[in-house]
Design an enzyme around this catalytic site. Structure first.
Site, mmCIF file in Angstrom:
data_model
loop_
_atom_site.group_PDB
_atom_site.id
_atom_site.type_symbol
_atom_site.label_atom_id
_atom_site.label_comp_id
_atom_site.label_asym_id
_atom_site.label_seq_id
_atom_site.Cartn_x
_atom_site.Cartn_y
_atom_site.Cartn_z
ATOM 1 N N LYS A 74 0.770 -1.325 0.530
ATOM 2 C CA LYS A 74 -0.191 -0.103 0.122
ATOM 3 C C LYS A 74 1.341 1.315 -0.007
ATOM 4 O O LYS A 74 0.383 2.139 -0.817
ATOM 5 C CB LYS A 74 -0.634 -0.194 1.404
ATOM 6 C CG LYS A 74 -2.026 -1.109 1.193
ATOM 7 C CD LYS A 74 -2.490 -1.311 2.610
ATOM 8 C CE LYS A 74 -4.120 -1.899 2.182
ATOM 9 N NZ LYS A 74 -4.823 -2.591 3.425
ATOM 10 N N ASP A 110 -10.008 2.132 2.255
ATOM 11 C CA ASP A 110 -9.555 1.757 3.675
ATOM 12 C C ASP A 110 -10.706 2.278 5.219
ATOM 13 O O ASP A 110 -10.763 2.335 5.639
ATOM 14 C CB ASP A 110 -8.293 0.889 4.104
ATOM 15 C CG ASP A 110 -8.015 -0.227 3.135
ATOM 16 O OD1 ASP A 110 -8.925 -0.584 2.561
ATOM 17 O OD2 ASP A 110 -6.996 0.057 3.236
#
Length: 294
Positions: A74, A110
């Site tokens: 990420k 997220d």
């Protein structure tokens, strides 16, 4: 431009158990679309996390519409992108890449996924003191989400102290001074004792996943005055949640975050609004019933 078919995928390590393909493909089917979702597993391909740029470029050349990005890529993926949306830029972490007019644009769903799950599953818990284990890509997202939800202070603990320091600094720059601090894991007993009755624990590391079994902290540190929120969703019932329930804690599993971040990514990939409740039902169907919070 809206289309009838989409090619998307997931880049990460040990992602064989991921439910992302089923979540996206099922929702597409219900909307009369075709979605082909492919797993690009670093372990299978034989690339290190730093090789995420190679996979990103390959996907772009092959005509992918977008990619999801998961552990441990990420942060690594950021340097390979052409642009970031403001939230992803603030986080320094990306979990969704959309290919737009030849450009790779990074987003982070997220944050919104965890915030929606937390508001649904633990709507009335105290947020004065929040202790978070994990300062990686997922950790950055959930810490931002918790502060957005109104947490008074977040203390970040990570196996890499410098990473916890970096995240705490970033949070303070975004939300204001003294909203976040970093602490060594040796202080967990004291931190969790202070959160008794006025806060809880967020777990944001891979510990508890099928490939990383175990507990992220000694079970004896859990007590009824804490709530415990998990980001791991495979398995849905992690050792941490099991121990927390045994200790009398209110709990939140990682299923809601998984479903809602997927819903937000689906909207970015297709330009169409997903049915969020239906995607949560898809996840429940795929994993089995979610244990009710205590």
């Amino acid at each position: 431009m809206l289309k009838d078919s989409y090619l998307v995928g997931l880049i990460g390590s040990g992602i064989g158990p991921s439910l992302s393909p089923a979540l996206h493909e099922r929702e597409a089917n219900r909307q009369g679309l075709r979605c082909l979702y492919r797993l690009l597993d670093l372990d299978t391909i034989g690339l290190p996390p730093e090789g995420v740029g190679e996979l990103l470029n390959a996907a772009r050349l092959l005509g992918f519409d977008g990619l999801n990005i998961t552990h441990p890529c990420k942060r690594h993926v950021v340097e390979h992108l052409d642009a970031l949306d403001p939230q992803a830029e603030a986080l320094g972490a990306v979990n969704t890449v959309v290919f737009e007019d030849g450009r790779a644009v990074g987003h982070n769903t997220d944050v919104t996924g965890f915030a929606a799950s937390f508001a649904r599953g633990l709507p009335d818990v105290p947020l004065e003191r929040v202790v978070q284990i994990g300062a990686g890509g997922a950790g950055a997202a959930v810490a931002h989400a918790v502060l957005t939800l109104g947490a008074g202070r977040v203390t970040v603990v990570d196996a890499l102290p410098e990473r916890a320091d970096e995240l705490a600094g970033s949070l303070n720059r975004t939300f204001g001074a003294d909203r976040a601090t970093a602490a060594p894991s040796a202080l967990l007993p004291e931190l969790l004792a202070r959160a008794d009755g006025n806060g809880g624990l967020v777990h944001a590391t891979p510990t508890g996943m099928a490939a990383h079994p175990g507990l992220p902290l000694p079970a004896k540190l859990l007590h009824p005055g804490l709530w415990v929120a998990e980001v791991v969703y495979r398995p849905l019932e992690t050792d941490l949640l099991r121990a927390a329930r045994a200790a009398g804690c209110a709990t939140l599993d990682g299923g809601g975050m998984a479903a809602f971040q997927a819903a937000d990514a689906f909207r970015l990939f297709t330009g169409r609004e997903p049915d969020r409740a239906r995607m949560l039902a898809h996840l429940t169907d795929l994993t089995g019933p979610v244990p009710a919070p205590k």
